[in-house]
Scaffold this motif. Structure first.
Motif, PDB file in Angstrom:
ATOM      1  N   LEU A   5       0.877  -1.160   0.000  1.00  0.00           N
ATOM      2  CA  LEU A   5       0.000   0.000   0.000  1.00  0.00           C
ATOM      3  C   LEU A   5       0.916   1.212   0.000  1.00  0.00           C
ATOM      4  N   ILE A   6       0.836   2.007  -1.047  1.00  0.00           N
ATOM      5  CA  ILE A   6       1.726   3.146  -1.219  1.00  0.00           C
ATOM      6  C   ILE A   6       0.925   4.420  -0.967  1.00  0.00           C
ATOM      7  N   TRP A   7       1.322   5.157   0.047  1.00  0.00           N
ATOM      8  CA  TRP A   7       0.643   6.410   0.359  1.00  0.00           C
ATOM      9  C   TRP A   7       1.197   7.507  -0.523  1.00  0.00           C
ATOM     10  N   ARG A   8       0.302   8.161  -1.259  1.00  0.00           N
ATOM     11  CA  ARG A   8       0.700   9.256  -2.138  1.00  0.00           C
ATOM     12  C   ARG A   8      -0.139  10.479  -1.809  1.00  0.00           C
ATOM     13  N   ALA A   9       0.454  11.631  -1.988  1.00  0.00           N
ATOM     14  CA  ALA A   9      -0.271  12.877  -1.732  1.00  0.00           C
ATOM     15  C   ALA A   9       0.234  13.959  -2.666  1.00  0.00           C
ATOM     16  N   ASP A  11       1.316  17.831  -3.583  1.00  0.00           N
ATOM     17  CA  ASP A  11       2.111  18.819  -2.842  1.00  0.00           C
ATOM     18  C   ASP A  11       1.228  19.596  -1.867  1.00  0.00           C
ATOM     19  N   GLU A  12       0.036  19.966  -2.321  1.00  0.00           N
ATOM     20  CA  GLU A  12      -0.875  20.752  -1.483  1.00  0.00           C
ATOM     21  C   GLU A  12      -1.326  19.951  -0.264  1.00  0.00           C
ATOM     22  N   ALA A  13      -1.643  18.673  -0.469  1.00  0.00           N
ATOM     23  CA  ALA A  13      -2.087  17.828   0.640  1.00  0.00           C
ATOM     24  C   ALA A  13      -0.961  17.650   1.662  1.00  0.00           C
ATOM     25  N   MET A  14       0.278  17.475   1.172  1.00  0.00           N
ATOM     26  CA  MET A  14       1.416  17.332   2.088  1.00  0.00           C
ATOM     27  C   MET A  14       1.631  18.617   2.880  1.00  0.00           C
ATOM     28  N   ALA A  15       1.482  19.752   2.229  1.00  0.00           N
ATOM     29  CA  ALA A  15       1.646  21.033   2.923  1.00  0.00           C
ATOM     30  C   ALA A  15       0.569  21.197   3.988  1.00  0.00           C
ATOM     31  N   GLY A  16      -0.649  20.785   3.678  1.00  0.00           N
ATOM     32  CA  GLY A  16      -1.732  20.864   4.649  1.00  0.00           C
ATOM     33  C   GLY A  16      -1.504  19.951   5.835  1.00  0.00           C
ATOM     34  N   MET A  17      -0.930  18.780   5.577  1.00  0.00           N
ATOM     35  CA  MET A  17      -0.669  17.832   6.653  1.00  0.00           C
ATOM     36  C   MET A  17       0.424  18.347   7.587  1.00  0.00           C
ATOM     37  N   ALA A  18       1.302  19.182   7.071  1.00  0.00           N
ATOM     38  CA  ALA A  18       2.392  19.726   7.893  1.00  0.00           C
ATOM     39  C   ALA A  18       1.854  20.538   9.069  1.00  0.00           C
ATOM     40  N   SER A  19       0.628  21.056   8.952  1.00  0.00           N
ATOM     41  CA  SER A  19       0.045  21.839  10.040  1.00  0.00           C
ATOM     42  C   SER A  19      -0.652  20.959  11.089  1.00  0.00           C
ATOM     43  N   THR A  20      -0.739  19.660  10.826  1.00  0.00           N
ATOM     44  CA  THR A  20      -1.364  18.736  11.777  1.00  0.00           C
ATOM     45  C   THR A  20      -0.441  18.534  12.976  1.00  0.00           C
ATOM     46  N   ASP A  21      -1.047  18.524  14.162  1.00  0.00           N
ATOM     47  CA  ASP A  21      -0.284  18.264  15.382  1.00  0.00           C
ATOM     48  C   ASP A  21       0.387  16.893  15.266  1.00  0.00           C
ATOM     49  N   PHE A  22       1.703  16.858  15.478  1.00  0.00           N
ATOM     50  CA  PHE A  22       2.472  15.630  15.286  1.00  0.00           C
ATOM     51  C   PHE A  22       2.013  14.519  16.228  1.00  0.00           C
ATOM     52  N   ALA A  23       1.732  14.834  17.483  1.00  0.00           N
ATOM     53  CA  ALA A  23       1.278  13.819  18.442  1.00  0.00           C
ATOM     54  C   ALA A  23      -0.054  13.227  18.012  1.00  0.00           C
ATOM     55  N   GLY A 105      -6.500  15.056  -2.192  1.00  0.00           N
ATOM     56  CA  GLY A 105      -5.073  15.004  -2.512  1.00  0.00           C
ATOM     57  C   GLY A 105      -4.351  13.792  -1.959  1.00  0.00           C
ATOM     58  N   PHE A 106      -5.024  12.956  -1.173  1.00  0.00           N
ATOM     59  CA  PHE A 106      -4.397  11.747  -0.626  1.00  0.00           C
ATOM     60  C   PHE A 106      -4.931  10.517  -1.334  1.00  0.00           C
ATOM     61  N   LYS A 107      -4.029   9.623  -1.717  1.00  0.00           N
ATOM     62  CA  LYS A 107      -4.396   8.375  -2.391  1.00  0.00           C
ATOM     63  C   LYS A 107      -3.540   7.250  -1.842  1.00  0.00           C
ATOM     64  N   THR A 108      -4.056   6.036  -1.945  1.00  0.00           N
ATOM     65  CA  THR A 108      -3.273   4.847  -1.626  1.00  0.00           C
ATOM     66  C   THR A 108      -3.248   3.967  -2.872  1.00  0.00           C
ATOM     67  N   GLU A 109      -2.072   3.744  -3.406  1.00  0.00           N
ATOM     68  CA  GLU A 109      -1.899   2.834  -4.541  1.00  0.00           C
ATOM     69  C   GLU A 109      -1.638   1.446  -3.971  1.00  0.00           C
TER      70      GLU A 109
END
Length: 139
Positions: A5-9, A11-23, A105-109
Motif C-alpha cells: 500500500l503506497i501512500w501518495r499525496a 504537494d498541497e495535501a502534504m503542505a496541509g498535513m504539515a500543520s497537523t499536530d504531530f502527536a 489530494g491523498f491516495k493509496t496505490e
C-alpha cells in the motif's frame, strides 16, 4: 499474498498535513498500525523523508544524471508504504480504505508484490538469489 500500500499525496495535501499536530498524527497512524498488527497482516510500514532531501537518478542519459529534490513537476509524492500479507487484493483494498490519512489530494496505490517463486526456478540468477535469501532467513 503480499501487497504494498503506497501512500501518495499532492504537494498541497502534504503542505496541509504539515500543520497537523504531530502527536495527534502519531496516535491516528499508531491506531491503524495496531489494527494491522492485531489482524496479523502487517509485514512492514515506513514513512519517507521530505522529497526535498531526496535525489532522482535519471537513466535516460549515459552516464545517468542525478538531480537533487524536490522533483520537478511533482503531481503526487510517494510518502510512505505498508507491506501486508493478505488473502486477496480485495482484502488489501479494504485495509487501504481504512487508512487514517485521508482527504483531498491523498491516495493509496495498491500493488501486489511478486515472489521469487513466480520466476523460472532453473534460472542461474534466481537460484543465486534464492540461496542468498535462504542464507539470510528470508525464505
Amino acid at each position: 499474498m503480499k501487497y504494498m500500500l503506497i501512500w501518495r499525496a499532492t504537494d498541497e495535501a502534504m503542505a496541509g498535513m504539515a500543520s497537523t499536530d504531530f502527536a495527534t498524527m502519531l496516535e491516528t497512524v499508531g491506531r491503524y498500525n495496531d489494527e494491522l498488527i492485531r489482524a496479523g497482516v502487517l509485514i512492514a510500514a515506513e514513512g519517507l523523508d521530505d522529497a526535498a532531501e531526496g535525489v532522482v537518478v535519471d537513466h535516460s542519459a549515459e552516464p545517468p544524471v542525478v538531480t537533487d529534490g524536490p522533483y520537478g513537476e511533482t503531481k503526487e509524492l510517494f510518502g510512505g508504504f505498508y507491506i501486508l500479507s493478505v488473502a486477496s487484493k480485495e482484502e488489501a483494498v479494504e485495509w487501504a480504505k481504512r487508512a487514517p490519512i485521508t482527504g483531498p489530494g491523498f491516495k493509496t496505490e495498491i500493488r501486489r508484490i511478486t515472489t521469487i517463486d513466480e520466476f523460472p526456478q532453473d534460472n542461474e540468477w534466481v537460484q543465486k538469489e534464492r540461496a542468498w535469501r535462504e542464507a539470510n532467513g528470508q525464505l
